[in-house]
Design a protein around this motif. Structure first.
Motif, PDB file in Angstrom:
ATOM      1  N   GLU A 215       4.404   8.449   5.147  1.00  0.00           N
ATOM      2  CA  GLU A 215       5.628   8.082   5.886  1.00  0.00           C
ATOM      3  C   GLU A 215       6.285   9.247   6.599  1.00  0.00           C
ATOM      4  OE1 GLU A 215       7.535   4.840   6.866  1.00  0.00           O
ATOM      5  OE2 GLU A 215       5.431   4.992   6.989  1.00  0.00           O
ATOM      6  N   ASP A 216       6.539  10.359   6.112  1.00  0.00           N
ATOM      7  CA  ASP A 216       7.142  11.307   6.744  1.00  0.00           C
ATOM      8  C   ASP A 216       6.329  12.906   6.645  1.00  0.00           C
ATOM      9  OD1 ASP A 216       9.313  12.996   7.781  1.00  0.00           O
ATOM     10  OD2 ASP A 216      10.236  13.308   5.802  1.00  0.00           O
ATOM     11  N   LYS A 217       5.079  12.662   7.103  1.00  0.00           N
ATOM     12  CA  LYS A 217       4.074  13.734   7.151  1.00  0.00           C
ATOM     13  C   LYS A 217       4.356  14.710   8.703  1.00  0.00           C
ATOM     14  CE  LYS A 217      -0.213  13.984   5.897  1.00  0.00           C
ATOM     15  NZ  LYS A 217      -0.092  14.791   4.822  1.00  0.00           N
ATOM     16  N   PRO A 218       4.602  15.781   8.631  1.00  0.00           N
ATOM     17  CA  PRO A 218       4.355  16.857   7.621  1.00  0.00           C
ATOM     18  C   PRO A 218       5.423  17.328   6.687  1.00  0.00           C
ATOM     19  CG  PRO A 218       4.174  18.198   9.452  1.00  0.00           C
ATOM     20  CD  PRO A 218       4.303  16.625  10.005  1.00  0.00           C
ATOM     21  N   ASP A 219       5.033  17.835   5.410  1.00  0.00           N
ATOM     22  CA  ASP A 219       6.016  18.198   4.826  1.00  0.00           C
ATOM     23  C   ASP A 219       7.438  17.545   4.314  1.00  0.00           C
ATOM     24  OD1 ASP A 219       7.069  20.432   3.151  1.00  0.00           O
ATOM     25  OD2 ASP A 219       8.097  21.296   4.598  1.00  0.00           O
ATOM     26  N   GLY A 220       7.049  16.206   4.226  1.00  0.00           N
ATOM     27  CA  GLY A 220       8.110  15.069   4.165  1.00  0.00           C
ATOM     28  C   GLY A 220       8.062  14.637   2.519  1.00  0.00           C
ATOM     29  N   ALA A 221       9.041  13.836   2.164  1.00  0.00           N
ATOM     30  CA  ALA A 221       9.101  13.221   0.925  1.00  0.00           C
ATOM     31  C   ALA A 221       9.791  11.957   1.058  1.00  0.00           C
ATOM     32  CB  ALA A 221       9.886  13.958  -0.175  1.00  0.00           C
ATOM     33  N   THR A 222       9.144  10.832   0.511  1.00  0.00           N
ATOM     34  CA  THR A 222       9.558   9.376   0.923  1.00  0.00           C
ATOM     35  C   THR A 222       9.816   8.704  -0.698  1.00  0.00           C
ATOM     36  OG1 THR A 222       8.625   9.198   2.779  1.00  0.00           O
ATOM     37  CG2 THR A 222       9.165   7.171   2.006  1.00  0.00           C
ATOM     38  N   VAL A 223      10.735   7.890  -0.845  1.00  0.00           N
ATOM     39  CA  VAL A 223      11.001   7.316  -2.304  1.00  0.00           C
ATOM     40  C   VAL A 223      11.220   5.831  -1.821  1.00  0.00           C
ATOM     41  CG1 VAL A 223      12.326   7.278  -4.192  1.00  0.00           C
ATOM     42  CG2 VAL A 223      12.283   9.359  -3.081  1.00  0.00           C
ATOM     43  N   TRP A 224      10.045   4.959  -2.576  1.00  0.00           N
ATOM     44  CA  TRP A 224      10.079   3.671  -2.253  1.00  0.00           C
ATOM     45  C   TRP A 224      10.328   3.136  -3.674  1.00  0.00           C
ATOM     46  CZ3 TRP A 224       5.456   2.647   1.310  1.00  0.00           C
ATOM     47  CH2 TRP A 224       5.821   2.863   2.765  1.00  0.00           C
ATOM     48  N   ARG A 225      11.584   2.669  -4.020  1.00  0.00           N
ATOM     49  CA  ARG A 225      11.659   2.019  -5.180  1.00  0.00           C
ATOM     50  C   ARG A 225      11.439   0.277  -5.108  1.00  0.00           C
ATOM     51  NH1 ARG A 225      14.918   5.673  -8.168  1.00  0.00           N
ATOM     52  NH2 ARG A 225      15.744   7.109  -6.736  1.00  0.00           N
ATOM     53  N   PRO A 226      11.007  -0.254  -6.184  1.00  0.00           N
ATOM     54  CA  PRO A 226      10.676  -1.702  -6.405  1.00  0.00           C
ATOM     55  C   PRO A 226      11.867  -2.287  -5.416  1.00  0.00           C
ATOM     56  CG  PRO A 226      10.494  -0.897  -8.280  1.00  0.00           C
ATOM     57  CD  PRO A 226      11.090   0.250  -7.621  1.00  0.00           C
ATOM     58  N   GLU A 227      13.062  -2.342  -5.457  1.00  0.00           N
ATOM     59  CA  GLU A 227      13.925  -2.911  -4.630  1.00  0.00           C
ATOM     60  C   GLU A 227      13.921  -2.758  -3.158  1.00  0.00           C
ATOM     61  OE1 GLU A 227      16.722   0.501  -6.524  1.00  0.00           O
ATOM     62  OE2 GLU A 227      14.692  -0.868  -7.016  1.00  0.00           O
ATOM     63  N   ASP A 228      13.135  -1.693  -2.651  1.00  0.00           N
ATOM     64  CA  ASP A 228      12.862  -1.471  -1.260  1.00  0.00           C
ATOM     65  C   ASP A 228      11.538  -2.161  -0.868  1.00  0.00           C
ATOM     66  OD1 ASP A 228      14.972   0.489  -1.387  1.00  0.00           O
ATOM     67  OD2 ASP A 228      13.641   2.025  -2.070  1.00  0.00           O
TER      68      ASP A 228
END
Length: 431
Positions: free
Chosen positions: A164-177
């Motif tokens: 999702e956030d390339k390059p050099d990214g960080a993405t958090v998808w929790r169950p509620e998302d």
């Protein structure tokens, strides 16, 4: 089958790993479009391949494997650098050591992708965990080699998130998302859906993510043709899917050949080397093969941009010794010579040799054809002795017949997109 209530997995994908490694050790390449080529041998016809590209080159439009000529049309200031697989392997292991300072690695997927299981501290602060990994990588291997990181309830969703956030990214998808966070992603961007499966889904009336998520697991099983479709549905819904380990289906090696080579003789020597290397891997991984497949791309005229594809296969009946495999290659090469005898120009641009029909070497029963071959067991003993000598010498000291590495370097190893090269792959390279 369990559905996690929080994030449990991290997936890390290095950004343009091979080109980034070159940019790290060569400061003059940083910020410039770089294309990694199979060898240092110049291709006078401009048809030499670009097998990996830097972030800058991708931003300019490089999206897949191209010829150097086509790459320059897209990106005129492209800088070509010959691959150095030994260096990339070293960077891979150094990167693993850096990541392990932050959390354990659960599974190495390839030389530039891996996954981790999250502990309580990582779950509470995923972005902080990602930042610590990036700091450890910058300190351990250099700031030019970056990685994109995704967090999700299972490894499959974490892998999608890391794109999702390339390059050099960080993405958090929790169950509620979920599934809302994924609905914008095209089906072709999902792991496990190639062009063939994309066609099947479209025929079934599944055109986007919403269609896919609304499809029943049994329908996906029918579309896939096996239980993998149902497991794909489970993974997309956030379930923790545990699958049994699959057995390897093939082992092979390929090589792009220099344009200066003509005819069949020099490519034949290269094919022998590739086959011997693949047979060594068969034995190291304790397999036998029932089939040898050889695939070639043949230029029929100078500057040919549409090489003829030619392939052939031959039965091996559970072989893994060098002599039997090389004898099979000779049979295929004789048929190739007959096929190309009337061509005025023959230039083999690429060779692929692969063993298939693999079966475990343990507890195997010889088939009738092998049992009637008095030479098979003797040549297997000879091959075992050759392997022992080479292992002790840590190089290809003994081989059956000529050993002809092609020009351009990297005779022993090459970029491996789906596995981490072994040290034995590099015995032919002077280090």
């Amino acid at each position: 089958m369990r559905k996690p209530e929080t994030i449990e997995h991290l997936y890390l994908d290095f950004d343009s790993f091979f080109a980034s490694c070159e940019q790290q050790r060569r400061p003059e390449l940083r910020g410039r479009p770089v294309g990694i080529t199979p060898s240092s041998d110049a291709d006078g016809m401009g048809a030499g391949g670009v097998i990996a590209a830097s972030r800058e080159a991708k931003k300019a439009g490089m999206r897949s494997v191209l010829s150097q000529r086509d790459a320059l049309e897209i990106c005129p200031d492209m800088i070509f650098v010959a691959q150095d697989p030994w260096f990339y392997r070293k960077m891979h292991h150094n990167a693993q050591a850096a990541i392990k300072q932050v959390l354990p690695i659960h599974k190495v997927m390839s030389i530039d992708e891996l996954s981790c299981r999250l502990g309580p501290d990582h779950i509470r602060d995923p972005l902080g965990t990602a930042a610590r990994i990036k700091t450890a990588l910058a300190e351990g291997i250099g700031a030019s080699v970056t990685a994109s990181i995704g967090f999700g309830p299972n490894a499959h969703i974490a892998k999608i998130a890391c794109k999702e956030d390339k390059p050099d990214g960080a993405t958090v998808w929790r169950p509620e998302d979920l599934p809302g966070a994924m609905t914008h992603i095209p089906l072709g961007g999902l792991p496990g859906i190639g062009s063939g499966m994309l066609t099947r889904l479209e025929i079934a009336g599944i055109h986007d993510m919403n269609d896919l998520l609304a499809t029943s697991p049994k329908q996906l099983r029918r579309i896939w043709g096996n239980v993998a479709g149902e497991r794909f549905w489970q993974a997309m819904q956030g379930y923790e899917v545990i699958t049994s380990k699959t057995q390897r289906s093939m082992i092979g090696h390929g090589r792009v050949l220099p344009a200066a080579w003509r005819g069949l003789d020099e490519p034949y020597g290269c094919a022998r080397m590739l086959l011997t290397k693949a047979a060594r891997r068969l034995r190291r991984e304790r397999f036998r093969a029932n089939s040898l497949y050889v695939s070639l791309k043949i230029r029929r005229r100078p500057g040919d941009r549409d090489p003829m594809r030619w392939a052939d296969t031959i039965d091996l009946h559970g072989a893994h010794d060098d002599r039997t495999c090389l004898k099979a290659l000779d049979g295929i090469w004789q048929r190739l010579a007959q096929r190309t005898a009337k061509l005025p120009f023959v230039n083999i641009a690429h060779i692929m040799v692969s063993f298939s029909g693999l079966e475990s070497d343990e507890g195997r029963q010889l088939d009738l054809l092998v049992a009637q071959d008095p030479d098979r067991e003797r040549w297997e003993q000879v091959t075992r002795i050759i392997d022992q000598v080479n292992l002790a010498a840590n190089k290809s000291l003994l081989t059956l017949g000529p050993w002809t590495p092609p020009p351009g370097g990297n005779a022993g190893g090459k970029i491996a997109f789906t596995r981490v090269p072994e040290a034995e792959d590099f015995w032919e390279d002077a280090r």
